[in-house]
Structures are given as structure tokens and as C-alpha cells.
Motif scaffolding. Structure first.
Motif, PDB file in Angstrom:
ATOM      1  N   ASN A  38     -23.241  -0.060 -12.305  1.00 47.26           N
ATOM      2  CA  ASN A  38     -23.845  -1.206 -11.621  1.00 47.26           C
ATOM      3  C   ASN A  38     -25.364  -1.066 -11.463  1.00 47.26           C
ATOM      4  OD1 ASN A  38     -23.657   0.909  -9.845  1.00 47.26           O
ATOM      5  ND2 ASN A  38     -23.222  -0.376  -8.049  1.00 47.26           N
ATOM      6  N   ASN A  39     -25.935  -0.015 -12.059  1.00 48.39           N
ATOM      7  CA  ASN A  39     -27.384   0.190 -11.980  1.00 48.39           C
ATOM      8  C   ASN A  39     -28.066   0.093 -13.346  1.00 48.39           C
ATOM      9  OD1 ASN A  39     -28.601   1.683  -9.152  1.00 48.39           O
ATOM     10  ND2 ASN A  39     -26.409   1.392  -9.339  1.00 48.39           N
ATOM     11  N   GLN A  40     -27.310  -0.284 -14.371  1.00 52.43           N
ATOM     12  CA  GLN A  40     -27.870  -0.326 -15.721  1.00 52.43           C
ATOM     13  C   GLN A  40     -29.001  -1.349 -15.840  1.00 52.43           C
ATOM     14  OE1 GLN A  40     -27.103   1.881 -18.030  1.00 52.43           O
ATOM     15  NE2 GLN A  40     -25.642   2.809 -16.601  1.00 52.43           N
ATOM     16  N   GLU A  41     -28.873  -2.450 -15.116  1.00 51.16           N
ATOM     17  CA  GLU A  41     -29.910  -3.477 -15.182  1.00 51.16           C
ATOM     18  C   GLU A  41     -31.228  -2.961 -14.611  1.00 51.16           C
ATOM     19  OE1 GLU A  41     -30.795  -8.004 -13.533  1.00 51.16           O
ATOM     20  OE2 GLU A  41     -28.743  -7.228 -13.562  1.00 51.16           O
ATOM     21  N   GLN A  42     -31.136  -2.172 -13.540  1.00 52.93           N
ATOM     22  CA  GLN A  42     -32.343  -1.623 -12.926  1.00 52.93           C
ATOM     23  C   GLN A  42     -33.031  -0.620 -13.858  1.00 52.93           C
ATOM     24  OE1 GLN A  42     -33.676  -2.705 -10.175  1.00 52.93           O
ATOM     25  NE2 GLN A  42     -31.988  -4.109  -9.733  1.00 52.93           N
ATOM     26  N   THR A  43     -32.248   0.207 -14.530  1.00 47.11           N
ATOM     27  CA  THR A  43     -32.852   1.170 -15.457  1.00 47.11           C
ATOM     28  C   THR A  43     -33.496   0.450 -16.637  1.00 47.11           C
ATOM     29  OG1 THR A  43     -30.766   1.466 -16.670  1.00 47.11           O
ATOM     30  CG2 THR A  43     -31.217   2.980 -14.844  1.00 47.11           C
ATOM     31  N   ALA A  44     -32.893  -0.661 -17.063  1.00 44.48           N
ATOM     32  CA  ALA A  44     -33.463  -1.431 -18.173  1.00 44.48           C
ATOM     33  C   ALA A  44     -34.827  -1.988 -17.802  1.00 44.48           C
ATOM     34  CB  ALA A  44     -32.517  -2.556 -18.568  1.00 44.48           C
ATOM     35  N   VAL A  45     -34.980  -2.423 -16.558  1.00 49.51           N
ATOM     36  CA  VAL A  45     -36.265  -2.954 -16.092  1.00 49.51           C
ATOM     37  C   VAL A  45     -37.341  -1.878 -16.178  1.00 49.51           C
ATOM     38  CG1 VAL A  45     -37.531  -3.783 -14.069  1.00 49.51           C
ATOM     39  CG2 VAL A  45     -35.265  -4.701 -14.594  1.00 49.51           C
ATOM     40  N   ILE A  46     -36.995  -0.659 -15.777  1.00 53.34           N
ATOM     41  CA  ILE A  46     -37.961   0.443 -15.807  1.00 53.34           C
ATOM     42  C   ILE A  46     -38.272   0.853 -17.246  1.00 53.34           C
ATOM     43  CG2 ILE A  46     -38.352   2.846 -15.144  1.00 53.34           C
ATOM     44  CD1 ILE A  46     -36.546   2.303 -12.697  1.00 53.34           C
ATOM     45  N   ASN A  47     -37.230   0.951 -18.060  1.00 58.06           N
ATOM     46  CA  ASN A  47     -37.419   1.407 -19.441  1.00 58.06           C
ATOM     47  C   ASN A  47     -38.162   0.394 -20.306  1.00 58.06           C
ATOM     48  OD1 ASN A  47     -36.159   3.903 -19.101  1.00 58.06           O
ATOM     49  ND2 ASN A  47     -34.128   3.038 -19.474  1.00 58.06           N
ATOM     50  N   MET A  48     -38.188  -0.859 -19.882  1.00 60.85           N
ATOM     51  CA  MET A  48     -38.892  -1.883 -20.648  1.00 60.85           C
ATOM     52  C   MET A  48     -40.341  -2.043 -20.199  1.00 60.85           C
ATOM     53  SD  MET A  48     -35.959  -4.834 -21.018  1.00 60.85           S
ATOM     54  CE  MET A  48     -37.094  -5.973 -21.813  1.00 60.85           C
ATOM     55  N   GLY A  49     -40.755  -1.239 -19.227  1.00 60.02           N
ATOM     56  CA  GLY A  49     -42.134  -1.316 -18.757  1.00 60.02           C
ATOM     57  C   GLY A  49     -43.077  -0.588 -19.691  1.00 60.02           C
ATOM     58  N   GLY A  50     -44.353  -0.564 -19.307  1.00 59.92           N
ATOM     59  CA  GLY A  50     -45.336   0.169 -20.087  1.00 59.92           C
ATOM     60  C   GLY A  50     -46.048  -0.687 -21.105  1.00 59.92           C
ATOM     61  N   VAL A  51     -46.663  -0.032 -22.089  1.00 63.67           N
ATOM     62  CA  VAL A  51     -47.446  -0.708 -23.117  1.00 63.67           C
ATOM     63  C   VAL A  51     -46.553  -1.640 -23.917  1.00 63.67           C
ATOM     64  CG1 VAL A  51     -48.916  -0.404 -25.137  1.00 63.67           C
ATOM     65  CG2 VAL A  51     -49.020   1.250 -23.264  1.00 63.67           C
ATOM     66  N   GLY A  52     -46.909  -2.901 -23.977  1.00 67.13           N
ATOM     67  CA  GLY A  52     -46.115  -3.867 -24.729  1.00 67.13           C
ATOM     68  C   GLY A  52     -44.875  -4.330 -23.998  1.00 67.13           C
ATOM     69  N   LYS A  53     -44.635  -3.755 -22.813  1.00 70.95           N
ATOM     70  CA  LYS A  53     -43.495  -4.154 -21.983  1.00 70.95           C
ATOM     71  C   LYS A  53     -42.152  -4.012 -22.705  1.00 70.95           C
ATOM     72  CE  LYS A  53     -46.343  -5.398 -18.739  1.00 70.95           C
ATOM     73  NZ  LYS A  53     -46.524  -4.576 -17.535  1.00 70.95           N
ATOM     74  N   SER A  54     -42.048  -3.035 -23.595  1.00 76.66           N
ATOM     75  CA  SER A  54     -40.776  -2.925 -24.313  1.00 76.66           C
ATOM     76  C   SER A  54     -40.425  -1.504 -24.718  1.00 76.66           C
ATOM     77  CB  SER A  54     -40.823  -3.798 -25.581  1.00 76.66           C
ATOM     78  OG  SER A  54     -41.848  -3.346 -26.447  1.00 76.66           O
ATOM     79  N   SER A  55     -41.233  -0.528 -24.328  1.00 74.72           N
ATOM     80  CA  SER A  55     -41.024   0.787 -24.913  1.00 74.72           C
ATOM     81  C   SER A  55     -40.892   1.937 -23.937  1.00 74.72           C
ATOM     82  CB  SER A  55     -42.192   1.098 -25.859  1.00 74.72           C
ATOM     83  OG  SER A  55     -43.402   1.145 -25.118  1.00 74.72           O
ATOM     84  N   GLY A  56     -41.274   1.754 -22.680  1.00 70.22           N
ATOM     85  CA  GLY A  56     -41.310   2.879 -21.757  1.00 70.22           C
ATOM     86  C   GLY A  56     -42.510   3.777 -21.986  1.00 70.22           C
ATOM     87  N   LEU A  57     -43.486   3.303 -22.770  1.00 71.18           N
ATOM     88  CA  LEU A  57     -44.706   4.068 -23.032  1.00 71.18           C
ATOM     89  C   LEU A  57     -45.792   3.591 -22.069  1.00 71.18           C
ATOM     90  CD1 LEU A  57     -46.088   6.183 -24.884  1.00 71.18           C
ATOM     91  CD2 LEU A  57     -46.849   4.265 -26.301  1.00 71.18           C
ATOM     92  N   TYR A  58     -46.276   4.504 -21.242  1.00 67.17           N
ATOM     93  CA  TYR A  58     -47.249   4.161 -20.212  1.00 67.17           C
ATOM     94  C   TYR A  58     -48.574   4.879 -20.475  1.00 67.17           C
ATOM     95  CZ  TYR A  58     -43.306   2.289 -17.541  1.00 67.17           C
ATOM     96  OH  TYR A  58     -42.206   1.564 -17.132  1.00 67.17           O
TER      97      TYR A  58
END
Length: 232
Positions: A38-58
């Protein structure tokens, strides 16, 4: 010719690598994981952040900060990757149950100038970069390289420091720059004898046209004098 004195191999085997400090301009790969369905959506939000908003690269901005989803700006400069990982773990835990955080420094760049076979910027994927490994990545020193006068230029707390290293002396293992850091610049000058030889070659190349002109002028002058003498 031996590059190093005996004793270096045993020192390298026991070398204690230091954790690199995060600097402004660094790129960090940050990903989170959880087993809680039930927390997969929250992790997806974090992992999609960063440069380009799609990679988890900050990227660390020029103030040493990174903006993360859910928790906003975090000052990362001066921290190790392990310290940042622990901080993010504590800040994101209220949002994601059973959270695991992974943080890695990306694209650690060392620049090479001078008498290397392959100078330029080299990118490494590990924090454990020794000067020996880095020189090998730059193709090694060429025949003209000055092995007893390698310079490593490093920025520390806003100030540039220059370290001199003699690769022929195993004591360089104790140098602060034996383990390189991101954005270090390594310079290898030309050996004294080669410098004189190369300088003479460049001098002769530059002066050859002048000498040719002078020789031609002297030849023409000699002919003119000879003609004048014979005509008398």
C-alpha cells in the motif's frame, strides 16, 4: 624504468579508503524501495523526482542543497553518501512504511592535462579512485611525462590547493591526493631534458623560414658582389 619503489604494493593492500564528501554540482542517484504494497505509490513519487522528473537522479545546487519530493530542500554538501542516506531514511519514513533508501554518487569526474597518453575528463563510477587507477584510465604517462612532479589541483572549502606528487617514491601513498575526489585536476609536466629538446625543435621549426630567407639573401648579395667585381 620502475615507476614505484618497492613497498607500495603492501601499502595499497592495507589502504583505508575515505568516504567522499558531497559537493555542489554533484549528481546523486536516489531510489527508495518498500515491501509494503500500500506504499508503492509513495515510493513511485520519490523515485520519479530529480532531473527530468523521471529518473531519481538529483543534482546538488550551488548552495549545496537538493530538493526532494515530500521533504523539500535538504543540505547535502559536506555529508557522505552514508550520512545522506540515513537522513533521507528518517525524513521519508513517516510517508513510506518499511522504507529502504539507496544513494550513489554518479559520474565522478577527474580531469587530466599535460603529458598523458589520453588526457581530458575521465568519469568514474566508484568513490574508490586512486591516483594510480586514474592515471591508468588516462592511458598512463607518455615518454615525455615528468614522473617526479605530478600536480593534483583540488578545491577545498572554496580554495584551490595544489599537491605535488613524486610517483617514483612509495611515500606518495600517504599523500592526501592518493585517493582522488570529484573534480580533481591532475597535471603532468614535461621532463627537463625533453623540455629542452622540444624547445629546440620548436625553435628550429619557427626560425627555419627566417634562416632560409637569410641564406637566400646572403647568396644573392654574394652574386651581386661577384658581378660588380667582374664588371670592373
Amino acid at each position: 624504468m620502475e615507476l614505484f619503489q618497492k613497498g607500495l604494493d603492501s601499502n595499497v593492500a592495507t589502504y583505508q579508503y575515505k568516504e567522499l564528501k558531497i559537493k555542489a554540482g554533484d549528481n546523486l542517484q536516489v531510489n527508495v524501495f518498500t515491501q509494503a504494497s500500500n506504499n508503492q505509490e509513495q515510493t513511485a513519487v520519490i523515485n520519479m523526482g530529480g532531473v527530468g522528473k523521471s529518473s531519481g537522479l538529483y543534482s546538488v545546487n550551488n548552495l549545496g542543497q537538493i530538493e526532494f519530493p515530500k521533504i523539500g530542500l535538504v543540505t547535502a554538501e559536506g555529508m557522505t553518501v552514508r550520512e545522506l542516506k540515513a537522513l533521507l531514511q528518517s525524513k521519508w519514513s513517516p510517508f513510506v512504511k518499511d522504507l529502504l533508501v539507496n544513494v550513489q554518487l554518479q559520474n565522478i569526474t577527474v580531469n587530466f592535462l599535460g603529458e598523458f597518453n589520453s588526457p581530458g575528463a575521465k568519469i568514474f563510477t566508484t568513490e574508490k579512485i586512486t591516483l594510480i587507477d586514474a592515471i591508468a584510465a588516462a592511458g598512463g604517462l607518455n615518454d615525455d611525462g615528468k614522473r617526479n612532479d605530478i600536480l593534483v589541483i583540488r578545491e577545498e572549502q572554496g580554495q584551490r590547493k595544489i599537491y605535488k606528487v613524486d610517483l617514483r617514491d612509495a611515500a606518495f601513498y600517504n599523500s592526501p591526493v592518493y585517493q582522488l575526489q570529484q573534480n580533481d585536476l591532475v597535471y603532468a609536466g614535461i621532463g627537463d631534458s625533453k623540455f629542452r629538446q622540444r624547445g629546440f625543435q620548436e625553435f628550429t621549426q619557427k626560425t627555419a623560414p627566417i634562416l632560409t630567407f637569410v641564406s637566400f639573401f646572403n647568396f644573392a648579395l654574394g652574386i651581386a658582389i661577384l658581378i660588380t667585381t667582374l664588371s670592373k
